[in-house]
Design an enzyme around this catalytic site. Sequence first.
Site, PDB file in Angstrom:
ATOM      1  N   HIS A  35       8.620  26.265  10.890  1.00  0.00           N
ATOM      2  CA  HIS A  35       9.656  26.115   9.915  1.00  0.00           C
ATOM      3  C   HIS A  35       9.403  26.372   8.494  1.00  0.00           C
ATOM      4  O   HIS A  35      10.279  26.849   7.705  1.00  0.00           O
ATOM      5  CB  HIS A  35      10.356  24.708  10.194  1.00  0.00           C
ATOM      6  CG  HIS A  35      11.287  24.461  11.347  1.00  0.00           C
ATOM      7  ND1 HIS A  35      12.270  25.116  11.843  1.00  0.00           N
ATOM      8  CD2 HIS A  35      11.104  23.421  12.232  1.00  0.00           C
ATOM      9  CE1 HIS A  35      12.848  24.641  13.048  1.00  0.00           C
ATOM     10  NE2 HIS A  35      11.900  23.664  13.246  1.00  0.00           N
ATOM     11  N   ALA A  61       0.825  -1.284  -0.017  1.00  0.00           N
ATOM     12  CA  ALA A  61       0.010   0.083   0.021  1.00  0.00           C
ATOM     13  C   ALA A  61       0.776   1.194   0.054  1.00  0.00           C
ATOM     14  O   ALA A  61       1.983   1.252   0.587  1.00  0.00           O
ATOM     15  CB  ALA A  61      -0.913  -0.090   1.222  1.00  0.00           C
ATOM     16  N   THR A  75      11.056  -5.392   3.709  1.00  0.00           N
ATOM     17  CA  THR A  75      11.192  -6.844   3.150  1.00  0.00           C
ATOM     18  C   THR A  75       9.962  -6.801   2.099  1.00  0.00           C
ATOM     19  O   THR A  75      10.185  -7.561   1.006  1.00  0.00           O
ATOM     20  CB  THR A  75      11.276  -7.717   4.237  1.00  0.00           C
ATOM     21  OG1 THR A  75      11.973  -7.406   5.263  1.00  0.00           O
ATOM     22  CG2 THR A  75      11.498  -9.174   3.999  1.00  0.00           C
ATOM     23  N   HIS A 102       5.221  23.720  15.503  1.00  0.00           N
ATOM     24  CA  HIS A 102       6.636  23.975  15.269  1.00  0.00           C
ATOM     25  C   HIS A 102       6.886  23.798  13.839  1.00  0.00           C
ATOM     26  O   HIS A 102       7.637  24.660  13.314  1.00  0.00           O
ATOM     27  CB  HIS A 102       7.067  22.986  16.086  1.00  0.00           C
ATOM     28  CG  HIS A 102       8.669  23.024  16.369  1.00  0.00           C
ATOM     29  ND1 HIS A 102       9.428  23.257  17.386  1.00  0.00           N
ATOM     30  CD2 HIS A 102       9.657  22.338  15.398  1.00  0.00           C
ATOM     31  CE1 HIS A 102      10.481  23.208  17.129  1.00  0.00           C
ATOM     32  NE2 HIS A 102      10.973  22.596  16.006  1.00  0.00           N
ATOM     33  N   GLU A 103       6.769  22.641  13.265  1.00  0.00           N
ATOM     34  CA  GLU A 103       7.017  22.529  11.782  1.00  0.00           C
ATOM     35  C   GLU A 103       6.491  23.264  10.979  1.00  0.00           C
ATOM     36  O   GLU A 103       7.179  23.668  10.051  1.00  0.00           O
ATOM     37  CB  GLU A 103       6.567  21.018  11.500  1.00  0.00           C
ATOM     38  CG  GLU A 103       7.034  19.801  12.421  1.00  0.00           C
ATOM     39  CD  GLU A 103       8.608  19.890  12.218  1.00  0.00           C
ATOM     40  OE1 GLU A 103       9.379  20.398  11.516  1.00  0.00           O
ATOM     41  OE2 GLU A 103       9.042  19.488  13.619  1.00  0.00           O
ATOM     42  N   GLY A 105       8.031  -2.099   6.020  1.00  0.00           N
ATOM     43  CA  GLY A 105       7.720  -2.832   4.788  1.00  0.00           C
ATOM     44  C   GLY A 105       8.963  -2.897   3.916  1.00  0.00           C
ATOM     45  O   GLY A 105       8.673  -3.110   2.537  1.00  0.00           O
ATOM     46  N   ASP A 143      17.145  22.093  16.540  1.00  0.00           N
ATOM     47  CA  ASP A 143      17.191  23.251  15.935  1.00  0.00           C
ATOM     48  C   ASP A 143      18.259  24.277  16.469  1.00  0.00           C
ATOM     49  O   ASP A 143      18.964  24.888  15.826  1.00  0.00           O
ATOM     50  CB  ASP A 143      15.965  23.720  15.997  1.00  0.00           C
ATOM     51  CG  ASP A 143      14.936  23.073  15.591  1.00  0.00           C
ATOM     52  OD1 ASP A 143      15.098  22.286  14.718  1.00  0.00           O
ATOM     53  OD2 ASP A 143      13.646  23.303  16.034  1.00  0.00           O
TER      54      ASP A 143
END
Length: 627
Positions: free
Chosen positions: A421, A158, A202, A417-418, A200, A492
């Site tokens: 950035h 998937a 393997t 927070h992200e 995933g 950071d």
Amino acid sequence: MRGRPFNLWLLLLVAILIAWAVSLGSPQEVTGTLPYSTFLNEIDAGRVREVVIQGDRLSGRLADGSRFVTYAPAPPETQAVRSWAEQGIEVRVKPPGSSMAWPGLLVPLLAIGALVFGFWYFSRNARGGGGTDGAFGFTKSRARVLTEAPKTTFGDVAGAEEAKEELKEIVEYLKHPQRFREMGARTPKGVLLVGPPGSGKTHIARAVAGEARVPFITASGSDFVEMFVGVGAARVRDLFETARRNAPCIVFIDEIDAVGRRRGVSMGGGNDEREQTLNQLLVEMDGFNQETNIIVMAATNRPDVLDPALLRPGRFDRQIEIGAPDVRGREAILRIHARGKPLADDVDLAEVAKRTPGFVGADLENLLNEAALLAARDGRKRITMSDLEEAADRVMMGPAKRSMVFTERDRRITAYHEAGHALAAHFLEHADPVHKVTIVPRGRALGFMMPKREEMLHWTRKRLLDQIAVSLAGRAAEELIFDDVTTGAENDFRQATELARRMITEWGMHPEFGTVAYAVREDTYLGGYETRRYSEETARRIDEAVRDLITREYRRVKALLEDRRAVLERVAEALLERETLTAEMIERLVQGLPPESPEKPPGGEGSGLEGRRVIPKIKPGGALGGA
Ligand code: ADP
Ligand code: ZN
């Protein structure tokens, strides 16, 4: 030859017993296992004399001479290790798994090793050379061979669209190698799959074999790690012998870092064996010619520790990242594993996907399995939503839970927070623009913003300043929105401070300090360290200048976000909803549009797992981690 193996085994057994008995005579006063916190206290109290680090296992000696063992929650940071060394503790780093804890056993075992090697060597020659199973199959690789192609196909994987897209070329090559050869193209040899356990790797490698209808031969790096010099190498040889007999085929080596660690970085002996094994692997891969239709796929979670020789052209020169899935990826994986399981009408897999941030494929498979067990235990015919919820809790709590799970509040903070950035990178003229931003945790980071790195060799002053501002933007956003700050920005700050300091001491970019090299960096196995070439007085001025520079950039980026607070909120909310945003989505959000254009039906591209080529990093900075 028959009959002899038995005698050899007997001999070996006796020899080992003798070695054991000899080793019992040597003193081994182990005080026992210390809790890690106690160990840290001992360090602080200056009562530790010596530490040997093997991954997360730390052993050594206290000042009073007693020995101890402790297990860290994660392998200690280079920073911490360096500070211990600076405190005068004798620190040694060894590769995990090399069990050098029995010095008493070593000498006799080496003798036996030589003996066994001798037998192996002679028996090999006696059979006219080329024989690979040696006298008694000791050197046989433990490879598992599926001589029929596996039934798994890309349909069973998937998400991971980008990874699948890249791997299609490998499938094509295995199906029609002559086409590639006629074009004079260099044929692919090695693919490195990078990602956390259970994501995933393997599975997708097996699907490549299934798609190409070729045998799938698997081995694990740890199979090759042995006490006896030469055994690992012989097993590698045997593995490739098997592969050549079954070509075209795929050889899959799990945990390649067990053999492929950087040579010569670890102190302390005992690496000969691993080095030989690694060399053998390189020799085998280099030995492939145009007619050898073997693709080697390897998996690791630690590409950074691999020996650079492994990553050279003609070896594992392709890296494909298989990350933890985002919400849509999780839903798709749940759908695949729900096949053949009777679900009640109230089950909403999209909802389950939403509640399981941080789960990887293996966790989700496990979740459905647990739910089925719960339903069966109660004698029900169908799996209900409450079964799934309870199963999710179990997987989350259970010892098998491999990835991070975090609360709604953590998610909110991470999202803002992200988003901070991302917007800083978007709006600052000289910063590297956003490639994507996500709150799907990876490694120890709760989320990260990945910049589109332009391959510029020169870092200009303006770019560096903007880069520092981008690093600080996560914290600025937290402060702006929550009126409080978290510990999540440690990394950071480290990045920002490092850049600021180097601008001053190495790159001559601060007017007050002029173009003088104050510090010289050396790269060692413990990372870089700098040699100071300045007085205490200058040191103080540098510290002040670094602080001023950082403060100025922090104010600048905070003001920028303050002016665009509405956008910040839109981006953060969109992140909470979708977990991953691409550059285009951010652009649309900035313009006040919904993240996806209406002509693209939601979920249409089905991108769930992150699969992308890993772009080599330029020195300063990497992705900006949220934790
Ligand atoms: P890894 O090799 O990365 O540790 P595996 O390939 O062994 O992980 O994955 C464990 C299990 O999780 C697989 O058997 C597979 O059933 C399931 N799984 C992982 N990723 C996916 C995916 N993208 N689609 C479907 N199933 C997956
Ligand atoms: Zn951050």
